[in-house]
Design an enzyme around this catalytic site. Structure first.
Site, PDB file in Angstrom:
ATOM      1  CG  ASP A  71      -1.855   1.216   1.229  1.00 45.14           C
ATOM      2  OD1 ASP A  71      -1.759   2.043   0.302  1.00 45.14           O
ATOM      3  OD2 ASP A  71      -2.682   1.330   2.149  1.00 45.14           O
ATOM      4  CD1 TRP A  96       2.308  -4.206   5.380  1.00 46.98           C
ATOM      5  CD2 TRP A  96       3.508  -2.344   5.356  1.00 46.98           C
ATOM      6  NE1 TRP A  96       2.182  -3.656   4.146  1.00 46.98           N
ATOM      7  CE2 TRP A  96       2.911  -2.511   4.095  1.00 46.98           C
ATOM      8  CE3 TRP A  96       4.325  -1.233   5.566  1.00 46.98           C
ATOM      9  CZ2 TRP A  96       3.105  -1.607   3.053  1.00 46.98           C
ATOM     10  CZ3 TRP A  96       4.520  -0.339   4.532  1.00 46.98           C
ATOM     11  CH2 TRP A  96       3.907  -0.532   3.304  1.00 46.98           C
ATOM     12  CG  ASP A 115       6.149   3.577   4.324  1.00 42.37           C
ATOM     13  OD1 ASP A 115       5.895   2.829   3.366  1.00 42.37           O
ATOM     14  OD2 ASP A 115       5.309   3.914   5.175  1.00 42.37           O
ATOM     15  CD1 TRP A 147       4.449   1.009   7.339  1.00 40.23           C
ATOM     16  CD2 TRP A 147       4.555   1.100   9.557  1.00 40.23           C
ATOM     17  NE1 TRP A 147       3.575   0.085   7.851  1.00 40.23           N
ATOM     18  CE2 TRP A 147       3.620   0.116   9.197  1.00 40.23           C
ATOM     19  CE3 TRP A 147       4.789   1.343  10.911  1.00 40.23           C
ATOM     20  CZ2 TRP A 147       2.916  -0.631  10.136  1.00 40.23           C
ATOM     21  CZ3 TRP A 147       4.094   0.604  11.855  1.00 40.23           C
ATOM     22  CH2 TRP A 147       3.173  -0.374  11.456  1.00 40.23           C
ATOM     23  CE1 TYR A 156       5.347   5.703   1.766  1.00 45.19           C
ATOM     24  CE2 TYR A 156       4.020   7.169   0.420  1.00 45.19           C
ATOM     25  CZ  TYR A 156       4.618   5.950   0.623  1.00 45.19           C
ATOM     26  OH  TYR A 156       4.476   4.966  -0.320  1.00 45.19           O
ATOM     27  CB  THR A 159       6.227   1.617  -0.132  1.00 53.12           C
ATOM     28  OG1 THR A 159       5.430   2.602   0.525  1.00 53.12           O
ATOM     29  CG2 THR A 159       6.244   0.351   0.695  1.00 53.12           C
TER      30      THR A 159
END
Ligand code: ABN
Length: 168
Positions: A71, A96, A115, A147, A156, A159
Protein backbone atom coordinates in the site's frame (compact mmCIF):
# COMPACT_ATOMS: atom_id res chain seq x y z
CA UNK A 1 16.57 -32.94 -79.66
CA UNK A 2 13.65 -30.57 -79.20
CA UNK A 3 12.73 -28.97 -75.88
CA UNK A 4 9.57 -31.05 -75.78
CA UNK A 5 11.54 -34.29 -76.30
CA UNK A 6 14.03 -33.37 -73.58
CA UNK A 7 11.27 -32.57 -71.08
CA UNK A 8 9.47 -35.83 -71.78
CA UNK A 9 12.74 -37.77 -71.45
CA UNK A 10 13.59 -36.12 -68.11
CA UNK A 11 10.10 -36.78 -66.77
CA UNK A 12 10.26 -40.41 -67.92
CA UNK A 13 13.70 -40.91 -66.26
CA UNK A 14 12.45 -39.42 -62.97
CA UNK A 15 9.36 -41.61 -63.05
CA UNK A 16 11.52 -44.68 -63.71
CA UNK A 17 13.88 -43.73 -60.86
CA UNK A 18 11.11 -43.34 -58.28
CA UNK A 19 9.07 -46.30 -59.42
CA UNK A 20 12.02 -48.74 -59.44
CA UNK A 21 11.94 -51.35 -56.68
CA UNK A 22 15.05 -49.85 -55.07
CA UNK A 23 13.62 -46.31 -55.18
CA UNK A 24 10.32 -47.36 -53.60
CA UNK A 25 12.11 -49.36 -50.86
CA UNK A 26 14.41 -46.43 -50.09
CA UNK A 27 11.41 -44.05 -49.80
CA UNK A 28 9.59 -46.49 -47.45
CA UNK A 29 12.79 -46.77 -45.37
CA UNK A 30 13.12 -43.00 -45.09
CA UNK A 31 9.47 -42.64 -44.07
CA UNK A 32 9.88 -45.38 -41.42
CA UNK A 33 12.99 -43.70 -39.93
CA UNK A 34 11.22 -40.30 -39.92
CA UNK A 35 8.13 -41.75 -38.21
CA UNK A 36 10.30 -43.44 -35.55
CA UNK A 37 12.23 -40.21 -34.79
CA UNK A 38 9.23 -37.84 -34.78
CA UNK A 39 8.21 -38.53 -31.14
CA UNK A 40 11.75 -37.58 -30.04
CA UNK A 41 11.35 -34.01 -31.31
CA UNK A 42 10.80 -31.37 -28.59
CA UNK A 43 7.13 -30.42 -28.21
CA UNK A 44 5.71 -27.24 -26.62
CA UNK A 45 2.99 -28.76 -24.45
CA UNK A 46 1.89 -25.37 -23.11
CA UNK A 47 0.27 -24.75 -26.53
CA UNK A 48 1.62 -21.18 -26.34
CA UNK A 49 -0.24 -20.31 -23.13
CA UNK A 50 1.85 -18.46 -20.47
CA UNK A 51 2.34 -20.51 -17.31
CA UNK A 52 1.62 -17.44 -15.18
CA UNK A 53 0.14 -13.99 -15.63
CA UNK A 54 2.99 -11.98 -17.23
CA UNK A 55 2.12 -8.96 -15.08
CA UNK A 56 2.80 -11.02 -11.96
CA UNK A 57 6.39 -11.37 -13.22
CA UNK A 58 6.92 -7.69 -14.06
CA UNK A 59 8.35 -5.74 -11.12
CA UNK A 60 7.16 -2.44 -12.62
CA UNK A 61 3.47 -3.50 -12.40
CA UNK A 62 1.27 -3.31 -9.28
CA UNK A 63 0.25 -6.96 -9.61
CA UNK A 64 3.86 -8.17 -9.46
CA UNK A 65 3.70 -11.12 -7.03
CA UNK A 66 5.95 -9.46 -4.39
CA UNK A 67 3.58 -6.47 -4.03
CA UNK A 68 0.65 -8.58 -2.77
CA UNK A 69 0.42 -6.65 0.52
CA UNK A 70 1.67 -3.31 -0.80
CA UNK A 71 0.00 0.00 0.00
CA UNK A 72 2.11 2.87 -1.26
CA UNK A 73 4.09 4.29 -4.15
CA UNK A 74 6.72 2.05 -5.74
CA UNK A 75 10.17 3.48 -5.05
CA UNK A 76 11.27 2.08 -8.41
CA UNK A 77 9.17 4.91 -9.96
CA UNK A 78 10.67 7.51 -7.61
CA UNK A 79 14.42 7.31 -8.25
CA UNK A 80 15.05 4.22 -6.13
CA UNK A 81 14.56 0.52 -6.87
CA UNK A 82 12.04 -2.07 -5.70
CA UNK A 83 14.25 -2.75 -2.68
CA UNK A 84 16.29 0.46 -2.23
CA UNK A 85 15.18 3.91 -1.15
CA UNK A 86 15.83 6.84 -3.52
CA UNK A 87 18.81 9.11 -2.69
CA UNK A 88 18.04 11.65 0.02
CA UNK A 89 15.47 9.46 1.81
CA UNK A 90 15.81 7.23 4.86
CA UNK A 91 14.38 3.80 5.54
CA UNK A 92 11.49 3.73 7.99
CA UNK A 93 12.38 2.32 11.40
CA UNK A 94 9.27 0.16 11.43
CA UNK A 95 7.67 -1.89 8.64
CA UNK A 96 4.83 -4.28 7.89
CA UNK A 97 4.91 -7.78 6.49
CA UNK A 98 2.86 -9.87 4.07
CA UNK A 99 2.95 -13.39 2.70
CA UNK A 100 3.02 -13.48 -1.10
CA UNK A 101 2.77 -16.39 -3.49
CA UNK A 102 5.39 -16.51 -6.26
CA UNK A 103 3.63 -18.13 -9.23
CA UNK A 104 6.90 -18.96 -11.02
CA UNK A 105 8.23 -21.33 -8.33
CA UNK A 106 4.94 -22.07 -6.50
CA UNK A 107 6.35 -20.96 -3.10
CA UNK A 108 5.05 -18.50 -0.50
CA UNK A 109 7.43 -15.81 0.73
CA UNK A 110 7.46 -13.50 3.71
CA UNK A 111 7.85 -9.96 2.35
CA UNK A 112 8.73 -6.92 4.43
CA UNK A 113 7.44 -3.53 3.22
CA UNK A 114 9.25 -0.39 4.32
CA UNK A 115 8.58 3.25 3.68
CA UNK A 116 11.27 5.69 2.53
CA UNK A 117 11.12 8.92 4.48
CA UNK A 118 12.36 12.50 4.48
CA UNK A 119 10.91 13.84 1.23
CA UNK A 120 7.35 14.66 0.22
CA UNK A 121 5.23 11.99 -1.45
CA UNK A 122 6.64 10.87 -4.78
CA UNK A 123 3.14 10.69 -6.24
CA UNK A 124 3.98 7.97 -8.80
CA UNK A 125 2.97 4.31 -9.22
CA UNK A 126 0.55 3.98 -6.32
CA UNK A 127 -0.16 0.29 -5.64
CA UNK A 128 -2.64 -1.04 -3.15
CA UNK A 129 -3.01 -4.83 -3.12
CA UNK A 130 -3.52 -5.23 0.65
CA UNK A 131 -3.59 -9.03 0.63
CA UNK A 132 -3.72 -10.34 4.19
CA UNK A 133 -3.85 -6.84 5.63
CA UNK A 134 -5.22 -6.58 9.17
CA UNK A 135 -6.83 -3.63 10.98
CA UNK A 136 -4.72 -1.10 12.85
CA UNK A 137 -4.77 -3.03 16.13
CA UNK A 138 -2.58 -5.67 14.40
CA UNK A 139 0.11 -3.15 13.52
CA UNK A 140 2.65 -5.59 12.01
CA UNK A 141 0.17 -6.49 9.25
CA UNK A 142 -1.52 -3.10 8.88
CA UNK A 143 -0.25 -1.10 5.95
CA UNK A 144 -2.46 1.96 5.66
CA UNK A 145 -0.13 3.89 7.91
CA UNK A 146 2.80 6.22 7.41
CA UNK A 147 5.61 4.08 8.79
CA UNK A 148 7.90 7.10 8.72
CA UNK A 149 6.18 8.24 11.93
CA UNK A 150 9.02 6.77 14.01
CA UNK A 151 11.74 8.57 12.02
CA UNK A 152 13.14 12.07 12.70
CA UNK A 153 12.01 13.03 9.18
CA UNK A 154 8.47 11.70 9.20
CA UNK A 155 7.32 12.72 5.70
CA UNK A 156 6.47 9.74 3.49
CA UNK A 157 8.07 9.45 0.01
CA UNK A 158 7.59 5.87 -1.32
CA UNK A 159 7.65 2.19 -0.34
CA UNK A 160 10.11 -0.65 -0.97
CA UNK A 161 9.74 -4.39 -0.43
CA UNK A 162 12.30 -6.99 0.59
CA UNK A 163 11.96 -10.77 0.66
CA UNK A 164 12.67 -11.94 4.19
CA UNK A 165 12.44 -15.68 3.58
CA UNK A 166 10.12 -18.50 2.59
CA UNK A 167 6.89 -18.87 4.54
CA UNK A 168 6.75 -22.49 5.73
N1 ABN B 1 2.85 2.82 4.33
C1 ABN B 1 2.44 3.51 3.19
C2 ABN B 1 1.56 4.66 3.55
C3 ABN B 1 2.13 5.89 3.80
C4 ABN B 1 1.34 6.94 4.12
C5 ABN B 1 -0.02 6.77 4.23
C6 ABN B 1 -0.59 5.53 3.99
C7 ABN B 1 0.22 4.46 3.64
Amino acid sequence: MSFFDRSVETAARRLAMFSSRRGVLSMIGRLAVGAALAPLLPVDRTYGAPTTDPHQMDASKCDYWKYCAMDGQLCSCCGGTGSQCPPGTQLSRVSWVGTCHNGSDGKDYLVSYMDCCGRSSCGECYCSANQGERPGYNMGSHNDVNWCMANEESSYHCTISVIVGTAD
